[in-house]
Write a protein that holds these residues in place. Structure first.
Motif, PDB file in Angstrom:
ATOM      1  N   VAL A  49     -95.429  23.291 -84.120  1.00 33.83           N
ATOM      2  CA  VAL A  49     -96.250  24.208 -83.317  1.00 33.83           C
ATOM      3  C   VAL A  49     -95.435  25.432 -82.922  1.00 33.83           C
ATOM      4  O   VAL A  49     -95.913  26.554 -83.013  1.00 33.83           O
ATOM      5  CB  VAL A  49     -96.816  23.506 -82.058  1.00 33.83           C
ATOM      6  N   LEU A  50     -94.206  25.218 -82.481  1.00 36.75           N
ATOM      7  CA  LEU A  50     -93.365  26.313 -81.998  1.00 36.75           C
ATOM      8  C   LEU A  50     -92.339  26.692 -83.066  1.00 36.75           C
ATOM      9  O   LEU A  50     -91.147  26.434 -82.925  1.00 36.75           O
ATOM     10  CB  LEU A  50     -92.672  25.914 -80.687  1.00 36.75           C
ATOM     11  N   TYR A  86     -80.450  35.671 -85.681  1.00 35.36           N
ATOM     12  CA  TYR A  86     -80.729  34.621 -86.654  1.00 35.36           C
ATOM     13  C   TYR A  86     -82.240  34.389 -86.790  1.00 35.36           C
ATOM     14  O   TYR A  86     -82.778  34.337 -87.896  1.00 35.36           O
ATOM     15  CB  TYR A  86     -80.012  33.338 -86.221  1.00 35.36           C
ATOM     16  N   LEU A  87     -82.936  34.259 -85.661  1.00 27.64           N
ATOM     17  CA  LEU A  87     -84.377  34.004 -85.679  1.00 27.64           C
ATOM     18  C   LEU A  87     -85.149  35.196 -86.230  1.00 27.64           C
ATOM     19  O   LEU A  87     -86.127  35.024 -86.971  1.00 27.64           O
ATOM     20  CB  LEU A  87     -84.866  33.638 -84.273  1.00 27.64           C
ATOM     21  N   GLN A  92     -88.922  36.337 -88.573  1.00 27.40           N
ATOM     22  CA  GLN A  92     -89.588  37.622 -88.307  1.00 27.40           C
ATOM     23  C   GLN A  92     -90.679  37.515 -87.232  1.00 27.40           C
ATOM     24  O   GLN A  92     -91.835  37.888 -87.461  1.00 27.40           O
ATOM     25  CB  GLN A  92     -90.198  38.222 -89.583  1.00 27.40           C
ATOM     26  N   PRO A  93     -90.333  37.030 -86.031  1.00 28.68           N
ATOM     27  CA  PRO A  93     -91.356  36.949 -84.973  1.00 28.68           C
ATOM     28  C   PRO A  93     -91.722  38.332 -84.452  1.00 28.68           C
ATOM     29  O   PRO A  93     -91.005  39.301 -84.665  1.00 28.68           O
ATOM     30  CB  PRO A  93     -90.660  36.126 -83.889  1.00 28.68           C
ATOM     31  N   ASN A  94     -92.868  38.387 -83.763  1.00 29.73           N
ATOM     32  CA  ASN A  94     -93.333  39.635 -83.161  1.00 29.73           C
ATOM     33  C   ASN A  94     -92.929  39.767 -81.696  1.00 29.73           C
ATOM     34  O   ASN A  94     -93.128  40.809 -81.090  1.00 29.73           O
ATOM     35  CB  ASN A  94     -94.861  39.722 -83.264  1.00 29.73           C
ATOM     36  N   ILE A 118     -88.251  30.836 -77.659  1.00 28.97           N
ATOM     37  CA  ILE A 118     -89.472  30.554 -78.418  1.00 28.97           C
ATOM     38  C   ILE A 118     -89.949  31.832 -79.089  1.00 28.97           C
ATOM     39  O   ILE A 118     -90.462  32.740 -78.422  1.00 28.97           O
ATOM     40  CB  ILE A 118     -90.574  29.991 -77.496  1.00 28.97           C
ATOM     41  N   PRO A 119     -89.778  31.923 -80.414  1.00 25.76           N
ATOM     42  CA  PRO A 119     -90.328  33.077 -81.123  1.00 25.76           C
ATOM     43  C   PRO A 119     -91.853  33.063 -80.999  1.00 25.76           C
ATOM     44  O   PRO A 119     -92.483  32.003 -81.015  1.00 25.76           O
ATOM     45  CB  PRO A 119     -89.903  32.839 -82.579  1.00 25.76           C
ATOM     46  N   ARG A 120     -92.440  34.244 -80.867  1.00 21.41           N
ATOM     47  CA  ARG A 120     -93.888  34.368 -80.730  1.00 21.41           C
ATOM     48  C   ARG A 120     -94.435  35.235 -81.862  1.00 21.41           C
ATOM     49  O   ARG A 120     -93.766  36.170 -82.312  1.00 21.41           O
ATOM     50  CB  ARG A 120     -94.238  34.982 -79.371  1.00 21.41           C
TER      51      ARG A 120
END
Length: 143
Positions: A49-50, A86-87, A92-94, A118-120
């Motif tokens: 999920v995350l 790294y994330l 490639q989170p927003n 937590i990447p979103r």
């Protein structure tokens, strides 16, 4: 050896049931990177999920963020910036939600200080709803 503690890889670790003091006991737990004082960890089962989520934890046992040493604070920030890079490259989170939960009422379920990263993503159902969103709901008003 100190009473009530065990030595592991040159560090004294708590012997009680703290899962973060005994990372090596969980074969699924992955140490992605570390500094002298902290780890950045991820667990594959938490990625369903995350996606991309992880934790920064001090190597020494401290129950809450308020118990960290100055060195641990400094290393946490350094590791947070490394983990973000790294994330960003891998997922490639927003955006990000980053936070500490303190004590059971504050949402802390493991009594070892840990910083959630937590990447979103813009295509997730709760995009745009940050940490405070849930606490600001009318049903959360104190009685």
């Amino acid at each position: 050896m100190l009473e009530g503690k065990i030595e592991w890889e040159g560090r004294v670790e708590m012997e009680h049931s703290c899962v973060f003091c005994a990372l090596y006991k969980d074969s699924e737990q992955q140490i992605v990177m570390e500094t002298e004082y902290c780890y950045f960890i991820q667990k594959p089962s938490e990625q369903e999920v995350l996606e991309g989520s992880g934790l920064i934890i001090p190597k020494q046992h401290h129950e809450t963020v308020f118990d960290l040493t100055e060195e641990e604070w400094t290393e946490t920030r350094k590791l947070l910036l490394r983990a973000k890079k790294y994330l960003d490259e891998k997922y490639q989170p927003n955006g990000y939600s980053v936070g500490w939960n303190v004590n059971q009422v504050g949402g802390q379920s493991i009594p070892h200080a840990h910083l959630h990263i937590i990447p979103r993503y813009e295509d997730e159902p709760y995009a745009g709803k940050g940490i405070r969103y849930w606490m600001k709901q009318p049903e959360n008003k104190r009685r």
